[in-house]
Write a protein that holds these residues in place. Structure first.
Motif, PDB file in Angstrom:
ATOM      1  N   LEU A 141       0.866   3.106  -3.322  1.00  0.00           N
ATOM      2  CA  LEU A 141      -0.287   3.863  -3.807  1.00  0.00           C
ATOM      3  C   LEU A 141      -0.015   5.358  -3.709  1.00  0.00           C
ATOM      4  O   LEU A 141       0.690   5.814  -2.804  1.00  0.00           O
ATOM      5  N   LYS A 142      -0.571   6.105  -4.628  1.00  0.00           N
ATOM      6  CA  LYS A 142      -0.262   7.525  -4.741  1.00  0.00           C
ATOM      7  C   LYS A 142      -1.448   8.391  -4.332  1.00  0.00           C
ATOM      8  O   LYS A 142      -2.563   7.911  -4.139  1.00  0.00           O
ATOM      9  N   GLY A 143      -1.161   9.686  -4.192  1.00  0.00           N
ATOM     10  CA  GLY A 143      -2.207  10.636  -3.864  1.00  0.00           C
ATOM     11  C   GLY A 143      -2.825  10.354  -2.511  1.00  0.00           C
ATOM     12  O   GLY A 143      -2.169   9.852  -1.599  1.00  0.00           O
ATOM     13  N   LYS A 144      -4.100  10.642  -2.376  1.00  0.00           N
ATOM     14  CA  LYS A 144      -4.744  10.508  -1.073  1.00  0.00           C
ATOM     15  C   LYS A 144      -4.944   9.063  -0.659  1.00  0.00           C
ATOM     16  O   LYS A 144      -5.230   8.791   0.511  1.00  0.00           O
ATOM     17  N   CYS A 145      -4.788   8.105  -1.593  1.00  0.00           N
ATOM     18  CA  CYS A 145      -4.865   6.694  -1.202  1.00  0.00           C
ATOM     19  C   CYS A 145      -3.662   6.270  -0.357  1.00  0.00           C
ATOM     20  O   CYS A 145      -3.734   5.303   0.399  1.00  0.00           O
ATOM     21  N   ASN A 146      -2.543   6.979  -0.487  1.00  0.00           N
ATOM     22  CA  ASN A 146      -1.291   6.530   0.098  1.00  0.00           C
ATOM     23  C   ASN A 146      -1.339   6.374   1.610  1.00  0.00           C
ATOM     24  O   ASN A 146      -0.874   5.373   2.158  1.00  0.00           O
ATOM     25  N   ASN A 147      -1.903   7.328   2.305  1.00  0.00           N
ATOM     26  CA  ASN A 147      -1.907   7.271   3.769  1.00  0.00           C
ATOM     27  C   ASN A 147      -3.315   7.310   4.349  1.00  0.00           C
ATOM     28  O   ASN A 147      -3.523   7.748   5.484  1.00  0.00           O
ATOM     29  N   CYS A 148      -4.287   6.838   3.572  1.00  0.00           N
ATOM     30  CA  CYS A 148      -5.681   6.866   4.024  1.00  0.00           C
ATOM     31  C   CYS A 148      -5.904   5.821   5.112  1.00  0.00           C
ATOM     32  O   CYS A 148      -5.454   4.679   5.003  1.00  0.00           O
ATOM     33  N   GLU A 149      -6.620   6.211   6.137  1.00  0.00           N
ATOM     34  CA  GLU A 149      -6.889   5.285   7.248  1.00  0.00           C
ATOM     35  C   GLU A 149      -7.853   4.168   6.844  1.00  0.00           C
ATOM     36  O   GLU A 149      -7.982   3.159   7.558  1.00  0.00           O
ATOM     37  N   LEU A 150      -8.506   4.307   5.693  1.00  0.00           N
ATOM     38  CA  LEU A 150      -9.437   3.278   5.234  1.00  0.00           C
ATOM     39  C   LEU A 150      -8.778   2.236   4.320  1.00  0.00           C
ATOM     40  O   LEU A 150      -9.474   1.384   3.765  1.00  0.00           O
ATOM     41  N   LEU A 151      -7.471   2.304   4.164  1.00  0.00           N
ATOM     42  CA  LEU A 151      -6.775   1.343   3.298  1.00  0.00           C
ATOM     43  C   LEU A 151      -7.129  -0.113   3.588  1.00  0.00           C
ATOM     44  O   LEU A 151      -7.335  -0.897   2.658  1.00  0.00           O
ATOM     45  N   GLY A 181      -4.373   6.648 -16.031  1.00  0.00           N
ATOM     46  CA  GLY A 181      -3.275   6.016 -16.747  1.00  0.00           C
ATOM     47  C   GLY A 181      -2.262   5.332 -15.859  1.00  0.00           C
ATOM     48  O   GLY A 181      -1.177   4.954 -16.311  1.00  0.00           O
ATOM     49  N   ASP A 182      -2.604   5.133 -14.579  1.00  0.00           N
ATOM     50  CA  ASP A 182      -1.657   4.563 -13.618  1.00  0.00           C
ATOM     51  C   ASP A 182      -2.450   3.782 -12.582  1.00  0.00           C
ATOM     52  O   ASP A 182      -3.243   4.360 -11.836  1.00  0.00           O
ATOM     53  N   TYR A 183      -2.245   2.451 -12.520  1.00  0.00           N
ATOM     54  CA  TYR A 183      -3.024   1.650 -11.571  1.00  0.00           C
ATOM     55  C   TYR A 183      -2.631   1.893 -10.113  1.00  0.00           C
ATOM     56  O   TYR A 183      -3.309   1.418  -9.199  1.00  0.00           O
ATOM     57  N   LEU A 184      -1.571   2.634  -9.882  1.00  0.00           N
ATOM     58  CA  LEU A 184      -1.180   2.979  -8.512  1.00  0.00           C
ATOM     59  C   LEU A 184      -1.684   4.369  -8.096  1.00  0.00           C
ATOM     60  O   LEU A 184      -1.528   4.759  -6.940  1.00  0.00           O
ATOM     61  N   ALA A 185      -2.284   5.096  -9.014  1.00  0.00           N
ATOM     62  CA  ALA A 185      -2.778   6.445  -8.714  1.00  0.00           C
ATOM     63  C   ALA A 185      -3.957   6.375  -7.745  1.00  0.00           C
ATOM     64  O   ALA A 185      -4.565   5.324  -7.535  1.00  0.00           O
ATOM     65  N   GLU A 186      -4.294   7.511  -7.163  1.00  0.00           N
ATOM     66  CA  GLU A 186      -5.453   7.550  -6.283  1.00  0.00           C
ATOM     67  C   GLU A 186      -6.714   7.264  -7.084  1.00  0.00           C
ATOM     68  O   GLU A 186      -6.780   7.500  -8.297  1.00  0.00           O
ATOM     69  N   ASP A 187      -7.712   6.748  -6.397  1.00  0.00           N
ATOM     70  CA  ASP A 187      -8.994   6.499  -7.044  1.00  0.00           C
ATOM     71  C   ASP A 187      -9.611   7.831  -7.446  1.00  0.00           C
ATOM     72  O   ASP A 187      -9.931   8.664  -6.586  1.00  0.00           O
ATOM     73  N   PRO A 188      -9.774   8.095  -8.734  1.00  0.00           N
ATOM     74  CA  PRO A 188     -10.225   9.429  -9.180  1.00  0.00           C
ATOM     75  C   PRO A 188     -11.660   9.766  -8.806  1.00  0.00           C
ATOM     76  O   PRO A 188     -12.070  10.915  -8.906  1.00  0.00           O
ATOM     77  N   SER A 197       0.806  -1.216   0.000  1.00  0.00           N
ATOM     78  CA  SER A 197       0.000   0.000   0.000  1.00  0.00           C
ATOM     79  C   SER A 197       0.841   1.268   0.000  1.00  0.00           C
ATOM     80  O   SER A 197       0.344   2.348  -0.370  1.00  0.00           O
ATOM     81  N   ARG A 198       2.106   1.156   0.390  1.00  0.00           N
ATOM     82  CA  ARG A 198       2.967   2.338   0.370  1.00  0.00           C
ATOM     83  C   ARG A 198       3.241   2.809  -1.058  1.00  0.00           C
ATOM     84  O   ARG A 198       3.666   3.939  -1.277  1.00  0.00           O
TER      85      ARG A 198
END
Length: 338
Positions: free
Chosen positions: A302-312, A327-334, A299-300
């Motif tokens: 993951l990018k954007g707000k997904c990276n440190n979200c407490e709901l991971l 265009g990036d499967y590691l990007a935050e959920d748009p 999970s580290r």
């Protein structure tokens, strides 16, 4: 028909298994972009896949669960019969669901399915509470076909799930769809957000905005608490934003894979990046040697707000939505509204 308890997450490994790409419909939002089913596995190869699923699940100390789909899987009814019969002998294949457009549910198919010991339920697709909304997506006359299929499945006492692909055009119809499901005796309702892949790229503008998805998910969560005559399935990323009773982590790299018509394995049907072939590579190599799966598992990464979200632990966002919209499967959920 059997009765199946819910498996705990740690005990289940889920496979979405496309046994054909052929289909008799051409739905506007379909995630397929061609229907020739080139390289489709033979009957013998399909049964070999079952051997692999069962033996691998046994080694991993899990139970395999299957969604058999296509294309339209009932175009291969004889193969479905062989698969169903063989699954009965497989101790580590717990159940299977059949995902169909319902147009080929004739008496032959219904009679067989009603006697299938490890069939859990049949899933049909519906896009709206009336023919205007539904048939615009799935073709003229499809709405009446679905109502007929529901009636036939009820007659044969086969549990029914209705799956709805939510778009800009139909999310406000959720209450009407729920009412229709209740009136027709449907057992389960599943709502999926539209991901623009395959043929669906041609209607990319139909994707839900962030605010629309928020309103849709909150509405589904509320209705699932109020309406007990149909069970609404809320096991999807972002539903966790609706409260502790909802949501599930994206299954990529944790307990799910997709097997295509030719044996190619994807991390998810909506993330069609080949990981290998189940017959030539086997599941162990695919599962443990994939850089993509290891990237998503950590999970580290993951990018954007997904990276440190407490709901991971109960979400992790939709990797397919990130891939197709960023265009990036590691990007935050748009589409995340958090």
């Amino acid at each position: 028909m059997g009765t199946f308890n819910e498996l705990h997450f740690e005990n289940e490994f889920y496979f979405q298994w496309h046994i054909t790409e052929r289909c008799n419909l051409r739905c506007k939002h379909c995630y397929h972009d061609k229907y020739d089913s080139e390289g489709e596995l033979s009957s013998e190869e399909l049964l070999s896949v079952l051997d692999i699923l069962d033996s691998t699940a046994a080694k991993w100390g899990k139970f395999a669960t299957l969604s058999i789909t296509g294309g339209e899987p009932l175009l291969r009814l004889n193969e479905i019969k062989q698969i169903s019969d063989k699954i009965v002998s497989k101790k580590h294949i717990y159940y299977f669901d059949l995902l169909t457009n319902g147009t080929l549910l004739d008496e032959n198919a219904l009679s067989f399915l009603s006697k299938s010991k490890k069939l859990r339920r049949v899933q049909l697709s519906l896009e709206g509470p009336n023919s205007t909304k539904n048939d615009d997506i799935r073709g003229h006359g499809n709405f009446e076909n679905i109502l007929s299929a529901i009636a036939s499945l009820r007659e044969y006492q086969i549990p029914i799930c209705i799956m709805v692909t939510l778009t800009h055009d139909n999310w406000e119809d959720i209450p009407g769809i729920v009412e229709l499901a209740v009136d027709r005796g449907v057992n389960y309702l599943s709502f999926e957000r539209f991901i623009p892949e395959g043929k669906g790229k041609q209607v990319k503008e139909k994707i839900l905005s962030r605010d629309e998805l928020k309103s849709a998910n909150q509405l589904i969560a509320r209705l699932s608490q109020e309406e007990k005559r149909v069970k609404m399935l809320t096991y999807r990323p972002l539903f966790a934003l609706c409260g502790d009773a909802f949501g599930a982590m994206c299954s990529i790299g944790t307990n799910a894979l997709t097997i295509m018509h030719d044996g190619t394995v994807y991390p998810c049907r909506r993330l069609p990046i080949p990981l290998g072939n189940i017959l030539s590579d086997g599941l162990y190599k695919i599962w443990y040697d994939s850089d993509l799966l290891w990237e998503i598992r950590n999970s580290r990464n993951l990018k954007g707000k997904c990276n440190n979200c407490e709901l991971l632990p109960v979400c992790r966002g939709c990797r397919a939505a990130a891939y197709y919209l960023n265009g990036d499967y590691l990007a935050e959920d748009p589409q995340c509204w958090k």
